[in-house]
Enzyme design. Structure first.
Site, mmCIF file in Angstrom:
data_model
loop_
_atom_site.group_PDB
_atom_site.id
_atom_site.type_symbol
_atom_site.label_atom_id
_atom_site.label_comp_id
_atom_site.label_asym_id
_atom_site.label_seq_id
_atom_site.Cartn_x
_atom_site.Cartn_y
_atom_site.Cartn_z
ATOM 1 N N ASP A 22 0.831 -1.211 0.000
ATOM 2 C CA ASP A 22 0.000 0.000 0.000
ATOM 3 C C ASP A 22 0.868 1.266 0.000
ATOM 4 O O ASP A 22 1.993 1.249 0.480
ATOM 5 C CB ASP A 22 -0.917 -0.032 1.241
ATOM 6 C CG ASP A 22 -2.094 0.928 1.107
ATOM 7 O OD1 ASP A 22 -2.348 1.432 -0.005
ATOM 8 O OD2 ASP A 22 -2.750 1.183 2.134
ATOM 9 N N GLY A 25 0.044 5.452 -4.340
ATOM 10 C CA GLY A 25 -0.558 6.736 -4.718
ATOM 11 C C GLY A 25 0.071 7.875 -3.927
ATOM 12 O O GLY A 25 0.499 8.886 -4.500
ATOM 13 N N HIS A 39 2.317 3.413 -9.038
ATOM 14 C CA HIS A 39 2.099 1.973 -9.266
ATOM 15 C C HIS A 39 3.273 1.373 -10.044
ATOM 16 O O HIS A 39 3.691 0.247 -9.789
ATOM 17 C CB HIS A 39 0.788 1.743 -10.018
ATOM 18 C CG HIS A 39 -0.413 2.140 -9.218
ATOM 19 N ND1 HIS A 39 -0.573 1.761 -7.905
ATOM 20 C CD2 HIS A 39 -1.504 2.888 -9.525
ATOM 21 C CE1 HIS A 39 -1.718 2.252 -7.438
ATOM 22 N NE2 HIS A 39 -2.293 2.951 -8.405
ATOM 23 N N THR A 68 -10.963 -6.626 -4.614
ATOM 24 C CA THR A 68 -12.305 -6.567 -5.227
ATOM 25 C C THR A 68 -12.898 -5.158 -5.056
ATOM 26 O O THR A 68 -13.792 -4.774 -5.800
ATOM 27 C CB THR A 68 -13.255 -7.606 -4.581
ATOM 28 O OG1 THR A 68 -13.107 -7.563 -3.151
ATOM 29 C CG2 THR A 68 -12.958 -9.017 -5.056
ATOM 30 N N TRP A 71 -11.960 -1.885 -7.847
ATOM 31 C CA TRP A 71 -12.740 -1.537 -9.051
ATOM 32 C C TRP A 71 -13.411 -0.182 -8.877
ATOM 33 O O TRP A 71 -13.791 0.453 -9.850
ATOM 34 C CB TRP A 71 -13.823 -2.581 -9.330
ATOM 35 C CG TRP A 71 -13.289 -3.911 -9.732
ATOM 36 C CD1 TRP A 71 -13.216 -5.028 -8.952
ATOM 37 C CD2 TRP A 71 -12.734 -4.284 -11.005
ATOM 38 N NE1 TRP A 71 -12.654 -6.067 -9.658
ATOM 39 C CE2 TRP A 71 -12.359 -5.641 -10.919
ATOM 40 C CE3 TRP A 71 -12.524 -3.601 -12.205
ATOM 41 C CZ2 TRP A 71 -11.778 -6.326 -11.985
ATOM 42 C CZ3 TRP A 71 -11.950 -4.283 -13.272
ATOM 43 C CH2 TRP A 71 -11.581 -5.628 -13.154
ATOM 44 N N LEU A 133 10.282 -20.652 -4.817
ATOM 45 C CA LEU A 133 9.371 -19.712 -4.149
ATOM 46 C C LEU A 133 8.012 -19.825 -4.825
ATOM 47 O O LEU A 133 7.925 -19.794 -6.049
ATOM 48 C CB LEU A 133 9.891 -18.278 -4.296
ATOM 49 C CG LEU A 133 8.954 -17.179 -3.766
ATOM 50 C CD1 LEU A 133 8.998 -17.119 -2.237
ATOM 51 C CD2 LEU A 133 9.329 -15.808 -4.331
ATOM 52 N N ARG A 186 2.225 -4.725 6.136
ATOM 53 C CA ARG A 186 1.438 -3.689 5.457
ATOM 54 C C ARG A 186 2.246 -2.409 5.429
ATOM 55 O O ARG A 186 2.641 -1.897 6.478
ATOM 56 C CB ARG A 186 0.088 -3.444 6.131
ATOM 57 C CG ARG A 186 -0.718 -2.388 5.354
ATOM 58 C CD ARG A 186 -2.182 -2.307 5.692
ATOM 59 N NE ARG A 186 -2.824 -1.437 4.705
ATOM 60 C CZ ARG A 186 -4.104 -1.489 4.350
ATOM 61 N NH1 ARG A 186 -4.896 -2.372 4.893
ATOM 62 N NH2 ARG A 186 -4.577 -0.658 3.438
ATOM 63 N N GLU A 205 1.298 -12.987 12.352
ATOM 64 C CA GLU A 205 1.929 -11.833 12.989
ATOM 65 C C GLU A 205 1.895 -10.675 11.994
ATOM 66 O O GLU A 205 1.962 -10.895 10.781
ATOM 67 C CB GLU A 205 3.400 -12.158 13.337
ATOM 68 C CG GLU A 205 3.551 -13.276 14.334
ATOM 69 C CD GLU A 205 3.065 -12.898 15.730
ATOM 70 O OE1 GLU A 205 3.199 -11.732 16.115
ATOM 71 O OE2 GLU A 205 2.525 -13.791 16.424
HETATM 72 C C1 IPE Z 1 -5.378 -2.627 -0.167
HETATM 73 O O1 IPE Z 1 -5.070 -1.289 -0.320
HETATM 74 C C2 IPE Z 1 -5.384 -3.307 -1.502
HETATM 75 C C3 IPE Z 1 -4.086 -3.469 -2.149
HETATM 76 C C4 IPE Z 1 -2.919 -3.132 -1.648
HETATM 77 C C5 IPE Z 1 -4.141 -4.076 -3.446
HETATM 78 P P1 IPE Z 1 -6.204 -0.178 -0.474
HETATM 79 O O2 IPE Z 1 -5.487 1.109 -0.632
HETATM 80 O O3 IPE Z 1 -7.140 -0.563 -1.554
HETATM 81 O O4 IPE Z 1 -6.952 -0.291 0.910
HETATM 82 P P2 IPE Z 1 -7.791 0.791 1.727
HETATM 83 O O5 IPE Z 1 -8.770 1.391 0.760
HETATM 84 O O6 IPE Z 1 -6.837 1.810 2.225
HETATM 85 O O7 IPE Z 1 -8.419 0.020 2.825
HETATM 86 C C1 IPE Z 2 -1.587 0.282 -3.301
HETATM 87 O O1 IPE Z 2 -1.363 1.642 -3.375
HETATM 88 C C2 IPE Z 2 -1.801 -0.335 -4.653
HETATM 89 C C3 IPE Z 2 -3.195 -0.695 -4.954
HETATM 90 C C4 IPE Z 2 -4.194 -0.636 -4.130
HETATM 91 C C5 IPE Z 2 -3.452 -1.164 -6.287
HETATM 92 P P1 IPE Z 2 -2.560 2.680 -3.342
HETATM 93 O O2 IPE Z 2 -2.924 3.012 -4.753
HETATM 94 O O3 IPE Z 2 -3.664 2.213 -2.496
HETATM 95 O O4 IPE Z 2 -1.838 3.935 -2.692
HETATM 96 P P2 IPE Z 2 -2.485 4.953 -1.654
HETATM 97 O O5 IPE Z 2 -2.997 4.149 -0.505
HETATM 98 O O6 IPE Z 2 -3.577 5.668 -2.387
HETATM 99 O O7 IPE Z 2 -1.347 5.846 -1.287
HETATM 100 MG MG MG Z 3 -4.059 2.444 -0.525
#
Ligand code: IPE
Ligand code: IPE
Ligand code: MG
Length: 248
Positions: A22, A25, A39, A68, A71, A133, A186, A205
């Site tokens: 995560d 963005g 990305h 999911t 989208w 792996l 995470r 964990e």
């Molecule tokens: C979780 O991240 C999904 C992935 C890393 C693919 P999100 O950015 O979608 O999760 P939320 O919206 O912060 O819970």
């Molecule tokens: C995780 O990064 C990648 C995907 C969910 C595809 P994010 O795109 O959720 O990045 P933030 O959380 O908006 O910074």
């Molecule tokens: Mg995110």
């Protein structure tokens, strides 16, 4: 500088690591770049972390690439993420195969473009005999969706209610045959599970770091594994040290 070894006793290395990648963005926005640049940078990082996993002796790596719920993002971003998956397969498959990585997919393929579905299935087929792996790519994956499907399959198979066991449910998950994740990482600091492996994570964990995914490097990965090695996994029991003391 030569690479440092992981320096952990073998039994302290997690067998299965799962990662919520995560913060792509926010990484991009903090640099004045479009989200998709984040990305792309995240994908570059993934290749480093896969290689580090092989080197550290992790056997299973599960990565959350598209949920999911994702989208619901703007169509350009969703499209961009689909293209990234396609590109990664095109560019990385040969190398991953050479390194002994077996690719698997967890989630639903149906909603992806047919050409992309085919690409994923071909990649899975091409690497099926590798065993250094196991890389589970969670793409269009949702933990609740997985459980709903498992229930549907059990009912279709005519499983009698009293025959349903914990082990049986695990066998109906996408991860059948894969040990539950020992460690879930995470990045980017959010304190939530976001529908990831909600069945399998019962006793995992967690390592949560403020680092955005594109900046989560091998050194921090090593640190996460070292932190994990210090944990005392009690599974609802009491620690070995305490148990031994009270026995003797
Ligand atoms: C979780 O991240 C999904 C992935 C890393 C693919 P999100 O950015 O979608 O999760 P939320 O919206 O912060 O819970
Ligand atoms: C995780 O990064 C990648 C995907 C969910 C595809 P994010 O795109 O959720 O990045 P933030 O959380 O908006 O910074
Ligand atoms: Mg995110």
């Amino acid at each position: 500088m030569p690479d440092q070894p992981l320096d952990l006793p073998l039994e302290k290395t997690p067998r299965h690591v799962a990662i919520i990648m995560d913060g792509n963005g926010r990484w991009a926005i903090s640099r004045g770049l479009p989200r998709l640049a984040g990305h792309k940078a995240g994908t570059e990082n993934l290749r480093r972390i896969i290689r580090a996993s092989v080197e550290f002796g992790v056997k299973y790596l599960t990565i959350y690439a598209f949920s999911t719920e994702n989208w619901g993002r703007p169509p350009e971003e969703v499209d961009g993420l689909m293209h990234i998956l396609e590109d990664v397969i095109d560019r990385e498959l040969a190398e991953l195969d050479k390194e002994g990585v077996q690719l698997r997919h967890i989630g639903r393929l149906e909603r992806l473009a047919p050409t992309l579905q085919e690409k994923v299935l071909d990649a899975i087929d091409a690497t099926r005999n590798n065993n250094r792996l196991i890389l589970n790519v969670a793409f269009n994956y949702g933990g609740r969706d997985e459980i709903v499907q498992a229930i549907q399959h059990m009912m279709k198979d005519g499983v009698q209610p009293e025959k349903v066991t914990d082990e049986m449910v695990s066998q109906y998950m996408y991860t059948a045959g894969v040990p539950d994740p020992d460690l879930i990482i995470r990045t980017s600091g959010e304190l939530r599970v976001s529908n990831f492996l909600i069945w399998q994570a019962a006793y995992s964990e967690w390592y949560i770091t403020p680092t955005f995914w594109p900046d989560f490097n091998k050194e921090e990965y090593r640190h996460a594994l070292q932190v994990y090695a210090q944990r005392n996994r009690r599974y609802g029991g009491i620690s070995n040290v305490v148990a031994n003391k009270s026995n003797g």
